[in-house]
Structure formats: structure tokens, C-alpha cells
Write an enzyme that holds these catalytic residues in place. Structure first.
Site, mmCIF file in Angstrom:
data_model
loop_
_atom_site.group_PDB
_atom_site.id
_atom_site.type_symbol
_atom_site.label_atom_id
_atom_site.label_comp_id
_atom_site.label_asym_id
_atom_site.label_seq_id
_atom_site.Cartn_x
_atom_site.Cartn_y
_atom_site.Cartn_z
ATOM 1 C CG LEU A 35 20.516 45.168 111.874
ATOM 2 C CD1 LEU A 35 20.181 45.773 113.240
ATOM 3 C CD2 LEU A 35 20.863 46.302 110.899
ATOM 4 C CB SER A 36 24.272 39.281 109.432
ATOM 5 O OG SER A 36 24.052 39.578 108.067
ATOM 6 C CB SER A 127 29.656 39.901 91.435
ATOM 7 O OG SER A 127 31.047 40.038 91.478
ATOM 8 C CE1 TYR A 152 29.184 37.316 97.208
ATOM 9 C CE2 TYR A 152 30.999 37.515 95.645
ATOM 10 C CZ TYR A 152 29.850 38.025 96.213
ATOM 11 O OH TYR A 152 29.348 39.223 95.770
ATOM 12 C CE LYS A 156 26.335 38.119 94.865
ATOM 13 N NZ LYS A 156 25.118 38.679 95.410
ATOM 14 C CE1 TYR A 180 25.082 46.024 91.453
ATOM 15 C CE2 TYR A 180 25.971 45.356 93.576
ATOM 16 C CZ TYR A 180 24.895 45.711 92.788
ATOM 17 O OH TYR A 180 23.659 45.775 93.352
ATOM 18 C CG ASN A 182 36.717 45.679 91.984
ATOM 19 O OD1 ASN A 182 36.481 45.039 90.967
ATOM 20 N ND2 ASN A 182 37.481 45.203 92.941
ATOM 21 C CG ASN A 202 36.797 44.052 99.484
ATOM 22 O OD1 ASN A 202 35.852 43.843 100.219
ATOM 23 N ND2 ASN A 202 37.035 43.307 98.419
ATOM 24 C CG ASP A 300 43.950 38.800 93.658
ATOM 25 O OD1 ASP A 300 42.729 38.913 93.833
ATOM 26 O OD2 ASP A 300 44.808 39.366 94.367
HETATM 27 P P1 NAD Z 1 26.992 44.504 102.784
HETATM 28 O O1 NAD Z 1 27.423 43.309 103.569
HETATM 29 O O2 NAD Z 1 27.458 45.834 103.223
HETATM 30 O O3 NAD Z 1 25.395 44.548 102.702
HETATM 31 C C1 NAD Z 1 24.598 43.396 102.710
HETATM 32 C C2 NAD Z 1 23.539 43.591 103.774
HETATM 33 O O4 NAD Z 1 22.687 42.445 103.786
HETATM 34 C C3 NAD Z 1 24.109 43.724 105.186
HETATM 35 O O5 NAD Z 1 23.531 44.857 105.794
HETATM 36 C C4 NAD Z 1 23.673 42.439 105.896
HETATM 37 O O6 NAD Z 1 23.406 42.669 107.265
HETATM 38 C C5 NAD Z 1 22.431 42.077 105.110
HETATM 39 N N1 NAD Z 1 22.087 40.648 105.062
HETATM 40 C C6 NAD Z 1 22.881 39.608 104.704
HETATM 41 N N2 NAD Z 1 22.166 38.461 104.733
HETATM 42 C C7 NAD Z 1 20.899 38.784 105.109
HETATM 43 C C8 NAD Z 1 19.718 38.061 105.310
HETATM 44 N N3 NAD Z 1 19.663 36.733 105.151
HETATM 45 N N4 NAD Z 1 18.606 38.727 105.698
HETATM 46 C C9 NAD Z 1 18.625 40.058 105.886
HETATM 47 N N5 NAD Z 1 19.718 40.803 105.703
HETATM 48 C C10 NAD Z 1 20.847 40.176 105.322
HETATM 49 O O7 NAD Z 1 27.399 44.211 101.267
HETATM 50 P P2 NAD Z 1 27.419 45.193 100.008
HETATM 51 O O8 NAD Z 1 28.845 45.446 99.671
HETATM 52 O O9 NAD Z 1 26.508 46.330 100.218
HETATM 53 O O10 NAD Z 1 26.857 44.209 98.901
HETATM 54 C C11 NAD Z 1 25.493 44.201 98.539
HETATM 55 C C12 NAD Z 1 25.272 43.175 97.448
HETATM 56 O O11 NAD Z 1 26.098 43.468 96.331
HETATM 57 C C13 NAD Z 1 25.621 41.742 97.860
HETATM 58 O O12 NAD Z 1 24.672 40.882 97.268
HETATM 59 C C14 NAD Z 1 26.982 41.523 97.257
HETATM 60 O O13 NAD Z 1 27.225 40.167 96.995
HETATM 61 C C15 NAD Z 1 26.864 42.328 95.973
HETATM 62 N N6 NAD Z 1 28.155 42.757 95.441
HETATM 63 C C16 NAD Z 1 28.998 43.477 96.231
HETATM 64 C C17 NAD Z 1 30.237 43.870 95.734
HETATM 65 C C18 NAD Z 1 31.207 44.618 96.607
HETATM 66 O O14 NAD Z 1 32.396 44.625 96.291
HETATM 67 N N7 NAD Z 1 30.787 45.280 97.671
HETATM 68 C C19 NAD Z 1 30.589 43.555 94.414
HETATM 69 C C20 NAD Z 1 29.679 42.835 93.622
HETATM 70 C C21 NAD Z 1 28.463 42.444 94.149
HETATM 71 C C1 WQD Z 2 41.365 44.485 94.418
HETATM 72 C C2 WQD Z 2 42.841 44.420 94.057
HETATM 73 C C3 WQD Z 2 44.079 42.646 95.093
HETATM 74 C C4 WQD Z 2 43.824 44.086 99.194
HETATM 75 C C5 WQD Z 2 36.502 41.111 95.341
HETATM 76 C C6 WQD Z 2 35.663 39.891 95.086
HETATM 77 C C7 WQD Z 2 34.685 40.140 93.990
HETATM 78 C C8 WQD Z 2 33.864 41.409 94.234
HETATM 79 C C9 WQD Z 2 34.696 42.563 94.694
HETATM 80 C C10 WQD Z 2 31.686 40.836 95.088
HETATM 81 C C11 WQD Z 2 43.328 42.992 93.818
HETATM 82 C C12 WQD Z 2 44.574 44.002 95.544
HETATM 83 C C13 WQD Z 2 43.684 43.976 97.826
HETATM 84 C C14 WQD Z 2 45.119 44.318 99.719
HETATM 85 C C15 WQD Z 2 46.018 44.335 97.500
HETATM 86 N N1 WQD Z 2 32.895 41.246 95.256
HETATM 87 N N2 WQD Z 2 44.751 44.109 97.001
HETATM 88 N N3 WQD Z 2 46.166 44.441 98.855
HETATM 89 O O1 WQD Z 2 39.552 40.859 94.486
HETATM 90 O O2 WQD Z 2 38.858 42.549 92.736
HETATM 91 O O3 WQD Z 2 37.155 41.481 94.145
HETATM 92 O O4 WQD Z 2 35.615 42.165 95.715
HETATM 93 O O5 WQD Z 2 31.153 40.310 94.205
HETATM 94 O O6 WQD Z 2 33.869 39.024 93.912
HETATM 95 O O7 WQD Z 2 36.532 38.828 94.703
HETATM 96 O O8 WQD Z 2 38.673 43.151 95.154
HETATM 97 O O9 WQD Z 2 39.356 44.867 96.765
HETATM 98 O O10 WQD Z 2 39.838 42.441 97.293
HETATM 99 O O11 WQD Z 2 41.111 43.561 95.492
HETATM 100 O O12 WQD Z 2 46.993 44.457 96.765
HETATM 101 O O13 WQD Z 2 45.314 44.374 100.943
HETATM 102 O O14 WQD Z 2 43.601 44.917 95.163
HETATM 103 O O15 WQD Z 2 45.149 41.764 94.892
HETATM 104 O O16 WQD Z 2 44.230 43.012 92.771
HETATM 105 P P1 WQD Z 2 38.663 41.943 94.079
HETATM 106 P P2 WQD Z 2 39.709 43.517 96.282
#
Ligand code: NAD
Ligand code: WQD
Length: 340
Positions: A35-36, A127, A152, A156, A180, A182, A202, A300
Site C-alpha cells: 500500500l505504498s 516499459s 527508474y 526495468k 507497456y 502509455n 503524467n 522527454d
Molecule cells: P502503481 O504504483 O499504481 O502500482 C504499483 C503497486 O505496487 C502499488 O499498489 C504499490 O503500493 C505496490 N508496491 C510497490 N512496491 C511494493 C513492494 N515492495 N511490495 C509490495 N507492494 C509494492 O503503478 P502502476 O501504474 O499500476 O504500475 C504497475 C507496474 O507497471 C510497475 O512495475 C510500473 O513500473 C509498470 N509500468 C507502469 C507504467 C505506467 O505508466 N503506469 C508504464 C510502464 C510500466
Molecule cells: C506524456 C506526454 C509530456 C504532463 C512516463 C515515463 C515512462 C512510462 C510512462 C513507466 C509527454 C506531456 C505531460 C504535463 C505535458 N512509465 N505532458 N504536460 O513521459 O511518456 O512516460 O510514463 O514505465 O517511463 O517516463 O508520460 O504522461 O509523463 O507524458 O505536456 O503536465 O505528455 O511532455 O510528451 P511519458 P507522461
């Protein structure tokens, strides 16, 4: 008997949507989350949608003893979907050790316990960040991995390598790496979605909070890129589509005779610009998103979108939710949050 799956980070954004899809596909889900970055009330949302409450263990995946106890208390787990990680790019620059410790140790604990408890495979949340700035778009899984631009992103890349090395060494354990693009949107029921934690970094949570009046104005980070309207281009993938990909990946990993490690891009194959996304959000929801053009955000990527053909053909999965519907769902979710 229903197959039992461990979902780490299952009360988080993507984990909660995936738990819903797994349960609806007949899987039994055990969640571990510390739940962090989420709230246990998400379990009510999951139960509200599926009629079933997953088993929930509040613990840290980096805590090996707690993880071992979870496997002992819940025998018969066949697969793991590993979402639990710290994911804020900016924070990872400030606190790199926190990111390396959390993201690497949690994975290594899971891998080491898998053979002992007979777990056959692990699906890993990777990612598109591993590709850096692509040389060409759309980008497929054979594209080179570029040097990471944040701790970060580096976690990955390293996690992918740890998985490859481990699976090479330990026979009988498999993995699917899902990259993934976005992830955006919310469940159409508006019972689960992305929970904002402070000021969003984001784009989509910033858009919805601006439309709701929580933020005064959205800054578009740059309109002088080499793109048709000058703003950056991304591949925005609906979170329910994304969740469904995990179900098919799990089915494939557990039931088919496949390579021990496979990697798939999860995206729509379509690039949408930041300005286009704002415009679509305003049109579909009939609300204004006050915004102004600001300077570029450091680090970016100009444009990136997926070649999802491998996932389409091999997994038999395709992103189907139109971006307008995603943005309508996300707005309903924001209104649900505001009504609480
Ligand atoms: P999120 O933060 O909503 O979910 C992650 C969950 O993991 C949270 O509920 C957090 O409490 C829990 N957590 C973190 N560290 C933990 C630990 N040590 N033990 C137990 N629980 C822990 O994030 P999300 O957006 O759902 O992302 C899920 C996964 O997908 C992550 O690995 C993230 O890096 C990856 N990912 C996310 C995105 C994105 O844009 N959301 C994009 C690419 C990859
Ligand atoms: C999207 C676009 C911004 C906010 C990040 C991580 C990536 C992945 C997904 C996990 C960009 C623009 C954003 C704002 C803006 N996560 N923007 N005004 O940067 O593609 O990816 O999240 O793996 O690793 O880097 O996503 O949603 O932050 O931005 O103009 O207030 O929106 O410049 O072009 P991003 P994002």
C-alpha cells in the site's frame, strides 16, 4: 480447479484492473501489496465489479520472510504477475537507491522462491522506456535497448536482464516481459482507476484534475517538436485493454509450449499527440481543459508508438478501446473520486 495467480502490486493502478480481468476469466487471485502507492479500498471496487474479493496480503515483496509465508499460506500458486515497483521517473533521480532496492530486490525474491513453491512462470511489467528515443516508429521488440535516462528506466532494463539470466539458469520456469507504452483510462464502471498521489506528473491525470478544477492550468511541455502539431506523440493504451493482455499472456505461459522468455510490446500502434489528446478529451466530455504552451520537459522523448503486431499475432490480443472512450472513462472516474 481454478488456477491461482499471485498479483504483486495488485491494489495499484494496472494491477487492480488486471485482477478484475483475471477473476472474470476464472482465475483465483492472491494480491500482495504494501500500500505504498495504493489504498485497500480498491478491493471494494474489484469486488463491486466481479462479485469476488481477491485474497489480500498486506506485505512488502522485498520482505523475503513475508513472501515465503504468503506462498506457504496460499499453496498452489501457478503464476505471478509482477507489478509491484516504484515508478516515478523524477523521484528515481532523487532517490536512486530506493528505486534499485525496491524494484530489483522484489523481483529477485520472487524469482528465488518460484521453484521452491512450484510456480511455473512470471509475467513482468516492463516499459517502452527501455527503447529510449526510437530511431524509427512504430517500434518493435527487436529495436535496440538504449541507455536508460533515469534510475527508474534502468531498473526495468536490469530486471529484464535478471529475468533472462535466471530463466536461462533454472529450468522449468518461464517468463513473459510486457513492455507497456502509455497506460491511461479507468474501468468503465468507474469503480477503479488511477489514484492520484500529490501533483500528477503524467499527462492524463493532470488533464482530468485540471478539467475538475483541482489544478488551475495544464502546461503542454513544448510545441516545437518535429511532429505535425509540434507537441510530443505517445501511444496511449487503455488500461482495460492492457489488463486483458496479461490474462492471455498468463494463459500462454502456463498452457503452451513456448520459449522460456518472450517479450511483447503492448500498445495500440497509433501515435496521438499531446494537443490532440487534450482536444479529444474536451470534445468527448464537453469540458474545458485550460492549458498553455510551456518549455520542453527535460528528458522527454519526441515521439514513440508501438508496433504491436507480435502481440496481435502471437498472443491473439489487440487494443480495441478507442481513445475517446478511454478519455470518457477517465473523466467518469475523476467525477467518482470528486464525489467521494
Ligand atoms: P502503481 O504504483 O499504481 O502500482 C504499483 C503497486 O505496487 C502499488 O499498489 C504499490 O503500493 C505496490 N508496491 C510497490 N512496491 C511494493 C513492494 N515492495 N511490495 C509490495 N507492494 C509494492 O503503478 P502502476 O501504474 O499500476 O504500475 C504497475 C507496474 O507497471 C510497475 O512495475 C510500473 O513500473 C509498470 N509500468 C507502469 C507504467 C505506467 O505508466 N503506469 C508504464 C510502464 C510500466
Ligand atoms: C506524456 C506526454 C509530456 C504532463 C512516463 C515515463 C515512462 C512510462 C510512462 C513507466 C509527454 C506531456 C505531460 C504535463 C505535458 N512509465 N505532458 N504536460 O513521459 O511518456 O512516460 O510514463 O514505465 O517511463 O517516463 O508520460 O504522461 O509523463 O507524458 O505536456 O503536465 O505528455 O511532455 O510528451 P511519458 P507522461
Amino acid at each position: 480447479m481454478a488456477k491461482k495467480i499471485l498479483v504483486t502490486g495488485g491494489t495499484g493502478y494496472i494491477g487492480s484492473h488486471t485482477t478484475v480481468e483475471l477473476q472474470q476469466a476464472g482465475y483465483e487471485v492472491v494480491i500482495i501489496d504494501n500500500l505504498s502507492n495504493s489504498n485497500a479500498s480498491v478491493l471494494d471496487g474489484i469486488e463491486g465489479i466481479t462479485g469476488r474479493r481477491p485474497v489480500f496480503v498486506e506485505a512488502d515483496v522485498t520482505d523475503r520472510a513475508a513472501l515465503r509465508k504468503l506462498f506457504e499460506d496460499n499453496p498452489g500458486i501457478e503464476g505471478i504477475i509482477h507489478f509491484a515497483a516504484s515508478k516515478a521517473v523524477g523521484e528515481s533521480v532523487e532517490k536512486p537507491i530506493l528505486y534499485y532496492r525496491n524494484n530489483l530486490n522484489s523481483l529477485m525474491n520472487l524469482l528465488e522462491l518460484m521453484p521452491e513453491f512450484g510456480v511455473k512462470g512470471i509475467v513482468f511489467s516492463s516499459s517502452c522506456t527501455v527503447y529510449g528515443e526510437p530511431d524509427t516508429n512504430p517500434i518493435d521488440e527487436t529495436a535496440p535497448i538504449k541507455p536508460a535516462t533515469s534510475p527508474y528506466g534502468n531498473t526495468k532494463q536490469i530486471c529484464e536482464e535478471i529475468i533472462r539470466d535466471y530463466i536461462h539458469a533454472v529450468k522449468g520456469v518461464k517468463s513473459i516481459l510486457l513492455r507497456y507504452f502509455n497506460p491511461v483510462g479507468a474501468h468503465p464502471s468507474a469503480l477503479i482507476g488511477e489514484l492520484p498521489n500529490g501533483v500528477p506528473n503524467n499527462l492524463v491525470p493532470y488533464i482530468t484534475q485540471t478539467a475538475a478544477g483541482i489544478r488551475k492550468e495544464l502546461t503542454v511541455f513544448g510545441d516545437d517538436y518535429d511532429t505535425p502539431d509540434g507537441s510530443c506523440i505517445r501511444d496511449f493504451i487503455d488500461v482495460v485493454d492492457l489488463a486483458k493482455a496479461h490474462v492471455v499472456a498468463m494463459q500462454r505461459m502456463l498452457c503452451k509450449d513456448t520459449d522460456a522468455v518472450e517479450v511483447f510490446n503492448l500498445g495500440t500502434g497509433r501515435g496521438v499527440s499531446v494537443l490532440e489528446l487534450i482536444d479529444t478529451f474536451e470534445k468527448v466530455n464537453g469540458v474545458k481543459v485550460p492549458h498553455r504552451i510551456g518549455p520542453r520537459r527535460e528528458g522527454d522523448i519526441e515521439k514513440i508508438w508501438a508496433e504491436p503486431r507480435k502481440a496481435n499475432e502471437v498472443l491473439g490480443w489487440k487494443a480495441v478501446v478507442p481513445v475517446a472512450e478511454t478519455l470518457a472513462n477517465t473523466w467518469r472516474w475523476q467525477q467518482h473520486l470528486d464525489g467521494k
